[in-house]
Design an enzyme around this catalytic site. Structure first.
Site, PDB file in Angstrom:
ATOM      1  N   LYS A 221       2.945  -2.838  -1.443  1.00 25.61           N
ATOM      2  CA  LYS A 221       2.306  -2.406   0.134  1.00 25.61           C
ATOM      3  C   LYS A 221       2.653  -1.591   0.652  1.00 25.61           C
ATOM      4  O   LYS A 221       3.850  -1.902   0.276  1.00 25.61           O
ATOM      5  CB  LYS A 221       2.499  -4.792   0.544  1.00 25.61           C
ATOM      6  CG  LYS A 221       2.132  -3.903   2.109  1.00 25.61           C
ATOM      7  CD  LYS A 221       1.940  -4.855   2.633  1.00 25.61           C
ATOM      8  CE  LYS A 221       1.264  -5.289   4.294  1.00 25.61           C
ATOM      9  NZ  LYS A 221       1.981  -6.694   4.821  1.00 25.61           N
TER      10      LYS A 221
ATOM     11  N   SER B 247      -1.806  -8.817   6.977  1.00 26.55           N
ATOM     12  CA  SER B 247      -1.588  -6.768   7.210  1.00 26.55           C
ATOM     13  C   SER B 247      -2.088  -7.148   5.389  1.00 26.55           C
ATOM     14  O   SER B 247      -1.821  -5.431   5.899  1.00 26.55           O
ATOM     15  CB  SER B 247      -0.818  -6.994   7.960  1.00 26.55           C
ATOM     16  OG  SER B 247       0.129  -7.153   7.241  1.00 26.55           O
TER      17      SER B 247
ATOM     18  N   SER C 100       0.509 -12.293   7.028  1.00 30.20           N
ATOM     19  CA  SER C 100      -0.079 -11.737   5.798  1.00 30.20           C
ATOM     20  C   SER C 100      -0.332 -11.581   4.707  1.00 30.20           C
ATOM     21  O   SER C 100      -1.353 -10.541   4.012  1.00 30.20           O
ATOM     22  CB  SER C 100       0.385 -10.378   6.399  1.00 30.20           C
ATOM     23  OG  SER C 100       0.421 -10.249   7.737  1.00 30.20           O
TER      24      SER C 100
END
Lengths: 481, 95, 483
Positions: C76, C151, C175
């Site tokens: 990420k 997210s 997330s």
């Protein structure tokens, strides 16, 4: 109208750790800009703080030394504001639960009295970087080497009533942190900085007046001048019908005036909250006891011991105890020479004025405690007189060696052979036959004065080396005879 | 209690965020709807409850006082917007 | 080749059926071909990947072994990677080449994992749809018109699209688990403090936790093994031994007490999801688990409390983005204030600015007690609910999300509608508990997830339950059309 001055101080002391409070960067003063600024100090994205154990130990040590409550559960909080020398946009400090709570300090004033000043709290926080102005065509340069240096902020009660008291308080703190070895006390390098909260009120009024804070005053002399200047400003302002506005001000030593700080014009809302990257600091009793065991003897105890052990006056004892280096020096001299009063006198008077003249600290003294102690021994065993000793002392200060070497080399050894002294006296009296006649004709009162003349002549004739006591005795019998 | 435009300007100033005047009404409305949601908390009885700052309620570990960092100024400043003589540059700061 | 799981890849590499270099090249080619449809990557690190793959092959040739040695992953884009852009999905960090590696990144690199790239995400991890990224919305491989969740939407979409078997992710309010549910993956958010936060760009420090997105629980175990562990650089990291997660996968579920909270099945939950959750409960009962109804009375207060605590911490965490030492700086600032206000105003997107302002307001003088302190008290009530529940049950089970993935743009401009989708995931962050989402069926062709929560440091138990479930169901093996 009679005005009363009210002063409270916030003293920021840089703790003498090797590394920063939340990172492994060095804290050495004077390094090239930003060469001691690590990822953490620069506030890079993703970095995290880890607390330095030594900073905690030093803060606890200070707390114990001022008899304060130690916050055994203290919390770091973020103080949020934007400023270029504050890389993260917040300063890690302590708000609600500081590591050191209420304590006090006894400060010796010039008149020989002792005043107790309350310490509200002392908390750990990180120092900011430095802004360097006027070098880059309208831009400001930022050096973050200092960012993250551990600070202990010591907040006093508004207990001081004059600039002199404020200075005495700062000097006491200065001596204490150096005693404890937690701060080098170098004010020129910013190791100890002072914010002065100053207000005035009509004498007798209970409520405090509106205060102004003078930021970052960095010498004893400027603290006194800045406070006095600010007090004058406030009194004049009020007497002219004006009102003091609470604000942050800067002291300009060149103009000897204070002015409001532009950057602090608007009231700040620091939005303190517990730093979620740090956990509560818990101080176990065992840690507390370990620190307590390492506490050195502090100035008040030392002063009392000097009075009791050496029979010194309050004044002499407190002067000698005012710094750890001076006290250590003095005690070493005593241990060699064995005469505390003589040692106190020499350390305070002769050594004191020498250091003063040369602008040196006692740990830089050109005459070591061993040298001075050795010389005092020679006074005591009558090898030299007190007067010759001053010559020896000066010679030691200019690096001519130990007192024994100097006495030997310069032939300063006192003459104690009564035959030799007697011969010198006879010669001197013969050369001053007229004065001898006058002396013998004079009454008791006049004789006293004239006797001094003969002593002086005798010492001069012996180049100061004749034992003064023997000179006295022999001279008396010769003149009477 | 709803935020007014002037409140939002104050908050933006506190947070050093430059907002466009044109966006202000929308921002104000969005903040008010968020605060409306948040205000549901006020109905909860929390008498006698200690605030919880960290889920695990652990205590702070302490680091030995050792210098572990070396100078990386060049690398760290290679990503800076403006530097000169090893210093970060910002528009003139007035104390 | 791209359908293989981490476990299959490890076996294939060990058996020399293919090399890491071959696999890496295949996957990089697949990403180049198909990611334009999904937008799951912000950066593709081809050069790094190939050199890591070759190094891993060399280590294997030297007799070294290891489940992650030569395994392709992605990070990420909020895990700092030295010399490689670490953008956080923001214009603010578009030019930010991190000067160091996050602990997670260096641990996985040391284990021999091959980094294919940095995945797309909601800007600064603020969002549940992956629409707030400066690099554009990520599309859900199951329906390219739908959001993948957020997210960690880029990591989820990339794994769902079979670009790679697993990716790192972070979870502050759901997330990891919510995108896992939306894209038919298994996602694990570990206990707070289990995975180091050093180098993981902070959104809300007391809630953020790094974790895994993969297709199976078995793969989550492998990836977590490489990430978890104490880190002296993170004061909130916990010094607890890391168990062997793969070893716990095969424990029988006989007698396992599973709690199902009444509060999870109130209004707001899509009844079709409720039905799938009940089906998963029945399946686990068949495997020997005992189901108990439980209550988490303060569950409904989690969203308001979260939307104070997270923005408050974020407002302070994001103050360092000021245009001075790194990141975006506005053109020709006329003074210091202008530098700050324009750099931040131009560098941060709308949702980030909103949350910074909510946070600044909640902490400001006169409001701190009513907002921040109140939220922290509710946080304790929520933790207390869980502590009481775990006296009676071993695992708590419920839906991961109240609804399946929505259409891109459907909730734009309505932050509240998006916030409410976090209803079931937020409590685990407030309490710091480990949570896992696993595939449990489909609604209108869109995946649905079931969430499992466990006591602190019981990641192994979560992985065990999910693995046993996956041995007996095939939801997690379904592949989106076109991938």
């Amino acid at each position: 109208m009679q005005w009363e001055v009210v002063i409270g101080l916030e003293i920021h002391t840089q703790l003498a750790t090797q590394s920063k409070i939340f990172s492994g960067s060095a804290t050495t003063f004077g390094a090239e800009p930003n060469t001691q600024a690590s990822l953490v100090d620069l506030g890079m994205p993703g970095v995290l703080p880890v607390l330095n154990q030594e900073a905690v130990r030093m803060a606890v040590m200070f707390g114990l030394a001022i008899d304060a409550e130690i916050g055994q559960h203290s919390v770091f909080a973020r103080k949020n504001y934007f400023y270029p020398d504050l890389p993260k946009g917040y300063q890690i400090s302590q708000m609600e639960l500081p590591i050191v709570g209420k304590g006090y300090l006894d400060i010796p004033l010039e008149d020989g009295t002792i005043k107790r000043v309350g310490v509200t709290r002392a908390h750990l926080e990180e120092d900011a970087g430095k802004s360097l102005h006027e070098e880059f065509n309208g831009a400001t340069g930022i050096d973050l080497n200092r960012a993250g240096t551990p600070l202990l902020e010591i907040v006093s009660e508004p207990d001081m009533r004059s600039a002199k008291e404020a200075v005495a308080y700062v000097k006491t703190i200065h001596a204490l942190v150096r005693y404890l070895g937690i701060c080098d006390g170098n004010m020129a390098e910013g190791s100890l900085r002072c914010d002065c909260n100053v207000s005035v009120r009509p004498k007798g009024q209970v409520e405090y007046g509106t205060r102004c804070e003078i930021k970052n005053v960095n010498s004893f002399r400027f603290i006194e001048k800045a406070i006095n200047t600010e007090v004058r400003r406030q009194i004049e302002l009020i007497e002219d019908g004006g009102k003091v506005i609470q604000q942050t001000r800067l002291y300009d030593p060149n103009k000897d005036e204070t002015r409001a700080m532009r950057s602090k014009e608007e009231a700040n809302d620091y939005r303190y909250f517990p730093d979620p990257d740090l956990l509560p600091v818990v101080i176990e009793d065992s840690f507390l006891n370990d620190v307590r065991a390492t506490l050195p003897e502090l100035p008040p105890q030392k002063r009392e011991r000097f009075q009791a052990q050496f029979g010194l006056s309050v004044y002499d004892a407190s002067v000698l105890a005012s710094s750890r280096e001076q006290a250590d020096y003095f005690e070493k001299v005593v241990s060699i020479a064995g005469d505390a009063k003589l040692a106190a006198n020499w350390v305070m008077v002769e050594l004191g004025s020498l250091l003063n003249k040369q602008g040196l600290e006692i740990d830089e003294a050109p005459v070591s405690a061993e040298q001075l102690g050795g010389m005092l021994l020679r006074i005591k065993d009558n090898t030299i007189s007190g007067k010759i000793a001053k010559t020896v002392f000066e010679a030691m200060a200019s690096g001519e060696g130990s007192s024994d070497e100097i006495i030997e080399k310069r032939g300063l050894k006192q003459v104690t052979d009564s035959g030799a002294i007697s011969a010198v006296l006879d010669e001197m009296l013969a050369a001053n036959a007229e004065q001898v006649e006058q002396y013998r004709a004079a009454d008791e009162a006049k004789r006293g004065k004239m006797f001094g003349f003969f002593v002086g002549q005798a010492m001069k004739a012996s180049k100061g080396k004749a034992n003064p006591q023997q000179v006295n005795e022999l001279l008396k019998s010769k003149l009477e005879g | 209690m709803a935020l007014e435009r002037s409140d939002v300007e104050k908050i933006a100033h506190l947070a050093s965020l430059g907002l466009n005047d044109a966006d202000l009404p929308q921002t104000t409305a969005a903040l008010n709807s968020i605060l409306g949601l948040v205000d549901q908390m006020q109905a909860v009885n929390t008498d006698g409850i200690e605030p919880l700052a960290h889920p695990l309620e652990a205590t702070q570990r302490l680091r030995a006082d050792v210098v572990t960092e070396v100078n990386h100024r060049e690398a760290y400043q290679s990503i800076a917007p403006a530097v000169e003589n090893g210093l970060y540059l910002v528009p003139k700061v007035i104390d | 080749m791209h359908h293989m799981t981490l476990a299959e890849i490890a076996r294939g590499l060990a058996d020399k059926k293919f090399s890491s270099e071959e696999l890496t090249k295949t996957l990089l080619a697949r990403i180049a071909e198909l990611d334009p449809k999904v937008n799951s990557f912000i950066s593709i690190t081809e050069e790094l990947a190939l050199s890591q793959a070759k190094a891993a092959d060399a280590r294997r040739a030297n007799g070294e072994n290891g489940a992650l040695l030569g395994a392709p992953i992605a990070h990420k884009d909020l895990f700092c990677t030295q010399g490689i852009r670490t953008s956080c999905g923001s214009k603010m960090l578009d030019n930010f080449k991190a000067p160091y590696d996050a602990t997670v990144v260096s641990k996985l690199a040391a284990a021999g994992a091959v980094t294919l790239g940095k995945t797309n995400m909601d800007e600064f991890a603020m969002g549940s749809a992956n629409e707030s990224s400066y690099y554009g919305a990520v599309k859900n491989p199951w329906n390219l018109d739908c959001v993948p969740g957020g997210s960690s939407g880029g990591s989820a979409a990339a794994v769902a699209a079979r670009f790679l078997p697993a990716a790192t992710a972070t979870d502050t309010g759901g997330s990891i688990r919510q995108p896992a549910a939306f894209t038919n993956l298994t996602g694990l958010k570990p206990t707070y403090g289990r995975v180091s936060r050093w180098g993981m760009i902070a959104y809300a420090s007391s809630l953020d936790q790094g974790g895994t997105l993969a297709r199976t629980a078995e793969d989550c175990a492998i990836l977590l093994q490489g990430m978890a562990g104490f880190d002296a650089q993170d004061s909130t990291s916990v010094d607890e031994p890391v168990p062997d997660y793969s070893a716990s996968l095969n424990t029988s579920l006989k007698g396992l007490r599973i709690g199902v909270p009444n509060e999870y099945f109130s209004a707001g939950l899509d009844p079709r999801i409720a039905e799938l959750v009940h089906n998963s409960v029945k399946e686990l009962e068949k495997l020997g688990a005992v189901i108990k109804p439980i209550s988490l009375p303060n569950n409904q207060h989690a969203i308001p409390a979260y939307y104070v605590i997270a923005p408050a911490e974020a407002s302070s965490n994001l103050s360092r983005f000021d245009g001075v030492r790194f990141g975006y700086r506005c053109e020709n600032p006329k003074d210091l204030n202008d530098l700050y206000k324009r750099s931040r105003g131009e560098g941060f997107g709308v949702e980030v600015q909103r949350r910074i302002m909510v946070g600044a307001y909640a902490l400001s003088a006169g409001y701190y007690d009513a907002y921040y302190l109140k939220a922290q008290k509710i946080r304790r009530l929520i933790k207390n609910d869980f502590m009481a529940a775990f006296e009676e049950v071993d695992v708590i089970l419920g839906p991961t999300t109240p609804n399946p993935a929505w259409k891109i743009g459907a909730k734009t401009g309505d932050p509240i509608a998006e916030y409410l989708e976090d209803l079931y995931t937020i409590t685990a962050n407030l309490a710091g508990l480990p949570g896992l989402s696993m595939p449990a069926g489909f609604v209108d062709g869109l995946p649905v997830g079931v969430q499992l929560l466990a006591p602190y440091f019981q990641e192994g138990r979560l992985l065990n339950v999910a693995h046993q479930y996956q041995l007996n169901t095939d939801w997690h093996t379904r592949t989106p059309t076109g991938f």
